[in-house]
Design an enzyme around this catalytic site. Structure first.
Site, PDB file in Angstrom:
ATOM      1  N   ARG A   1       7.928   3.801   1.643  1.00  0.00           N
ATOM      2  CA  ARG A   1       9.360   3.483   1.761  1.00  0.00           C
ATOM      3  C   ARG A   1       9.555   2.019   1.368  1.00  0.00           C
ATOM      4  NH1 ARG A   1      12.045   7.061   5.400  1.00  0.00           N
ATOM      5  NH2 ARG A   1      13.859   5.809   4.797  1.00  0.00           N
TER       6      ARG A   1
ATOM      7  N   THR B   1      -4.022   4.843  -1.274  1.00  0.00           N
ATOM      8  CA  THR B   1      -5.070   5.288  -0.340  1.00  0.00           C
ATOM      9  C   THR B   1      -5.779   6.549  -0.841  1.00  0.00           C
ATOM     10  OG1 THR B   1      -3.539   6.628   0.940  1.00  0.00           O
ATOM     11  CG2 THR B   1      -3.839   4.339   1.644  1.00  0.00           C
TER      12      THR B   1
ATOM     13  N   GLU C   1       0.839  -1.205   0.000  1.00  0.00           N
ATOM     14  CA  GLU C   1       0.000   0.000   0.000  1.00  0.00           C
ATOM     15  C   GLU C   1       0.875   1.257   0.000  1.00  0.00           C
ATOM     16  OE1 GLU C   1      -3.527   0.370   2.709  1.00  0.00           O
ATOM     17  OE2 GLU C   1      -2.470   2.180   3.342  1.00  0.00           O
TER      18      GLU C   1
ATOM     19  N   ALA D   1     -19.442   0.912   3.973  1.00  0.00           N
ATOM     20  CA  ALA D   1     -18.624   0.267   2.930  1.00  0.00           C
ATOM     21  C   ALA D   1     -19.424  -0.765   2.127  1.00  0.00           C
ATOM     22  CB  ALA D   1     -17.394  -0.385   3.573  1.00  0.00           C
TER      23      ALA D   1
ATOM     24  N   ALA E   1      -8.822  11.411   3.804  1.00  0.00           N
ATOM     25  CA  ALA E   1     -10.082  11.632   4.518  1.00  0.00           C
ATOM     26  C   ALA E   1     -10.964  12.611   3.754  1.00  0.00           C
ATOM     27  CB  ALA E   1      -9.786  12.151   5.917  1.00  0.00           C
TER      28      ALA E   1
ATOM     29  N   TYR F   1     -10.707  -6.066  10.639  1.00  0.00           N
ATOM     30  CA  TYR F   1     -10.002  -5.554  11.826  1.00  0.00           C
ATOM     31  C   TYR F   1      -9.681  -6.692  12.794  1.00  0.00           C
ATOM     32  CZ  TYR F   1     -11.548  -1.308   9.707  1.00  0.00           C
ATOM     33  OH  TYR F   1     -11.736  -0.313   8.788  1.00  0.00           O
TER      34      TYR F   1
HETATM   35  P1  FAD Z   1     -17.487  -0.291   7.376  1.00  0.00           P
HETATM   36  O1  FAD Z   1     -17.210  -1.671   6.911  1.00  0.00           O
HETATM   37  O2  FAD Z   1     -18.617   0.447   6.758  1.00  0.00           O
HETATM   38  O3  FAD Z   1     -17.735  -0.398   8.957  1.00  0.00           O
HETATM   39  C1  FAD Z   1     -17.455   0.666   9.837  1.00  0.00           C
HETATM   40  C2  FAD Z   1     -18.198   0.442  11.140  1.00  0.00           C
HETATM   41  O4  FAD Z   1     -19.572   0.695  10.954  1.00  0.00           O
HETATM   42  C3  FAD Z   1     -18.100  -0.983  11.688  1.00  0.00           C
HETATM   43  O5  FAD Z   1     -17.978  -0.903  13.087  1.00  0.00           O
HETATM   44  C4  FAD Z   1     -19.402  -1.612  11.291  1.00  0.00           C
HETATM   45  O6  FAD Z   1     -19.789  -2.654  12.163  1.00  0.00           O
HETATM   46  C5  FAD Z   1     -20.346  -0.421  11.372  1.00  0.00           C
HETATM   47  N1  FAD Z   1     -21.482  -0.520  10.437  1.00  0.00           N
HETATM   48  C6  FAD Z   1     -21.468  -1.005   9.184  1.00  0.00           C
HETATM   49  N2  FAD Z   1     -22.699  -0.913   8.625  1.00  0.00           N
HETATM   50  C7  FAD Z   1     -23.497  -0.337   9.548  1.00  0.00           C
HETATM   51  C8  FAD Z   1     -24.862   0.041   9.574  1.00  0.00           C
HETATM   52  N3  FAD Z   1     -25.663  -0.132   8.501  1.00  0.00           N
HETATM   53  N4  FAD Z   1     -25.346   0.641  10.694  1.00  0.00           N
HETATM   54  C9  FAD Z   1     -24.545   0.867  11.767  1.00  0.00           C
HETATM   55  N5  FAD Z   1     -23.227   0.512  11.804  1.00  0.00           N
HETATM   56  C10 FAD Z   1     -22.719  -0.076  10.710  1.00  0.00           C
HETATM   57  N6  FAD Z   1      -9.552   5.295   5.343  1.00  0.00           N
HETATM   58  C11 FAD Z   1      -9.483   6.317   4.431  1.00  0.00           C
HETATM   59  O7  FAD Z   1     -10.041   7.410   4.676  1.00  0.00           O
HETATM   60  N7  FAD Z   1      -8.810   6.167   3.249  1.00  0.00           N
HETATM   61  C12 FAD Z   1      -8.206   4.993   2.914  1.00  0.00           C
HETATM   62  O8  FAD Z   1      -7.616   4.880   1.837  1.00  0.00           O
HETATM   63  C13 FAD Z   1      -8.259   3.900   3.836  1.00  0.00           C
HETATM   64  N8  FAD Z   1      -7.707   2.697   3.556  1.00  0.00           N
HETATM   65  C14 FAD Z   1      -7.850   1.643   4.420  1.00  0.00           C
HETATM   66  C15 FAD Z   1      -7.347   0.375   4.066  1.00  0.00           C
HETATM   67  C16 FAD Z   1      -7.479  -0.705   4.933  1.00  0.00           C
HETATM   68  C17 FAD Z   1      -6.962  -2.071   4.505  1.00  0.00           C
HETATM   69  C18 FAD Z   1      -8.099  -0.524   6.194  1.00  0.00           C
HETATM   70  C19 FAD Z   1      -8.204  -1.678   7.164  1.00  0.00           C
HETATM   71  C20 FAD Z   1      -8.611   0.709   6.559  1.00  0.00           C
HETATM   72  C21 FAD Z   1      -8.512   1.817   5.677  1.00  0.00           C
HETATM   73  N9  FAD Z   1      -9.045   3.073   5.980  1.00  0.00           N
HETATM   74  C22 FAD Z   1      -8.963   4.101   5.075  1.00  0.00           C
HETATM   75  C23 FAD Z   1      -9.681   3.313   7.285  1.00  0.00           C
HETATM   76  C24 FAD Z   1     -11.208   3.085   7.245  1.00  0.00           C
HETATM   77  O9  FAD Z   1     -11.825   4.038   6.397  1.00  0.00           O
HETATM   78  C25 FAD Z   1     -11.720   3.231   8.678  1.00  0.00           C
HETATM   79  O10 FAD Z   1     -11.241   2.195   9.466  1.00  0.00           O
HETATM   80  C26 FAD Z   1     -13.221   3.424   8.829  1.00  0.00           C
HETATM   81  O11 FAD Z   1     -13.457   3.856  10.174  1.00  0.00           O
HETATM   82  C27 FAD Z   1     -14.045   2.163   8.606  1.00  0.00           C
HETATM   83  O12 FAD Z   1     -14.050   1.799   7.306  1.00  0.00           O
HETATM   84  P2  FAD Z   1     -14.697   0.362   6.850  1.00  0.00           P
HETATM   85  O13 FAD Z   1     -14.612   0.330   5.390  1.00  0.00           O
HETATM   86  O14 FAD Z   1     -14.126  -0.734   7.631  1.00  0.00           O
HETATM   87  O15 FAD Z   1     -16.217   0.633   7.302  1.00  0.00           O
END
Ligand code: FAD
Length: 301
Positions: free
Chosen positions: A284, A57, A26, A137, A60, A157
């Protein structure tokens, strides 16, 4: 034989059966010309490790939209690498996100990492979906798949997402993302191999067949690492903090310790049958190259 040797031995035995592990990397889009140069130097070196894919990435609230696009487009034009573009739901309507997806498809991007994203004021804040946007997501995965047959990866996670009240809620959410069309989950970084292995068991017990790939973050700055861990709910054991304590002003030693700790973590995972490894490179090359080498992945022309 020492305990560490036994772990590396077991890892080598498992990995030799599949001809070596698959790795992916990444990057984040650079903010200045100087940082762009160092990113490209890293990409050139890491390309020789023949990763399955590399991902870029998305800042935000879409703050890096154009830079992410430019970086991904340049990877397509100038390298042999297969890029995956990260995309989030935050602060954008469905129409705006769909435009970004169409532009990616038209530029030849075939792999999206679909994420909810963190609140615009940063991780740890309260998340409110955009009123006309994709809320979570899982909705974005479905939206991307409706636009074009993208390969879609999603986040997982090892220490549970801070917004998930229970493990059941966490795994149900991951299942929704896979059912919506994602084919791979990549985990947030973690320190303890057991956390990731427990996640893998939970995923298997829920009948989810898509692979969950561990995300590895070798420590490059321990204060930054601790801060990211605190907002992301990542547990940092005392033994680990102790290893890095006092190295704030000693980057050379820190680099060696980071390679050793993450190398051993990877070997533990490989000994348990993990075959894919995703590295948060922070743009890096050297640490990732060192750790890949410990897993038997070397540069090939
Ligand atoms: P989701 O899968 O939508 O879940 C987030 C939370 O919401 C979970 O606790 C879930 O249980 C809850 N949830 C889901 N659906 C519902 C619903 N309908 N009602 C209520 N709660 C619900 N962030 C960036 O800004 N840019 C990036 O490029 C980026 N890259 C990442 C790459 C990886 C591999 C990882 C692990 C994280 C990355 N992140 C990035 C961080 C990520 O955006 C955050 O961790 C964010 O808080 C959650 O994203 P998610 O896609 O896991 O969310």
């Amino acid at each position: 034989m020492t305990a560490v040797q036994a772990i590396f031995d077991a890892a080598a035995a498992r990995l030799s059966r599949i001809g070596g592990p698959r790795v992916s990397f990444e990057f984040f889009p650079p903010k200045s010309e100087k940082l762009e140069e160092s990113l490209w130097a890293a990409i050139r070196r890491l390309e020789q490790l023949h990763p399955s894919f590399v991902s870029v990435t998305y800042g935000a609230g879409g703050s890096t939209r154009d830079r992410t696009h430019r970086t991904v487009a340049r990877i397509i034009e100038e390298t042999t690498l297969k890029p995956a573009a990260h995309l989030t739901c935050v602060a954008a309507s469905k129409g705006e996100v769909d435009d970004v997806l169409r532009a990616y498809w038209d530029a030849g991007v075939r792999h999206i990492v679909a994420l909810r994203g963190d609140p615009p004021d940063g991780a740890g804040g309260r998340y409110e979906p955009h009123p006309q946007g994709y809320a979570y997501a899982a909705d974005l995965v479905a939206g991307a798949r409706a636009i074009a047959p993208f390969e879609v990866s999603v986040a997982a996670y090892a220490d549970r997402h801070p917004d998930s009240p229970t493990w059941d809620a966490e795994i149900d959410n991951l299942k929704r993302k896979i059912d919506a069309g994602a084919t791979r989950a990549v985990s947030n970084f973690f320190v303890d191999a057991e956390s990731f292995l427990r996640l893998r068991d939970r995923v298997a017990n829920a009948g989810i067949e898509a692979p969950v790939v561990p995300g590895l973050m070798p420590v490059s700055n321990f204060n930054g690492f601790k801060k990211m861990a605190a907002v992301g709910g990542v547990s940092v054991p005392e033994w680990f903090a102790d290893i890095f304590e006092g190295l704030d002003n000693d980057p050379d030693t820190r680099l060696l310790v980071a390679a050793a700790t993450t190398g051993e973590l990877c070997a533990r995972l490989a000994a348990e049958g993990v075959e894919d490894f995703h590295f948060y490179t922070l743009n890096r090359a050297e640490l990732t190259i060192a750790i890949c080498r410990m897993l038997g992945v070397k540069a090939r022309g």
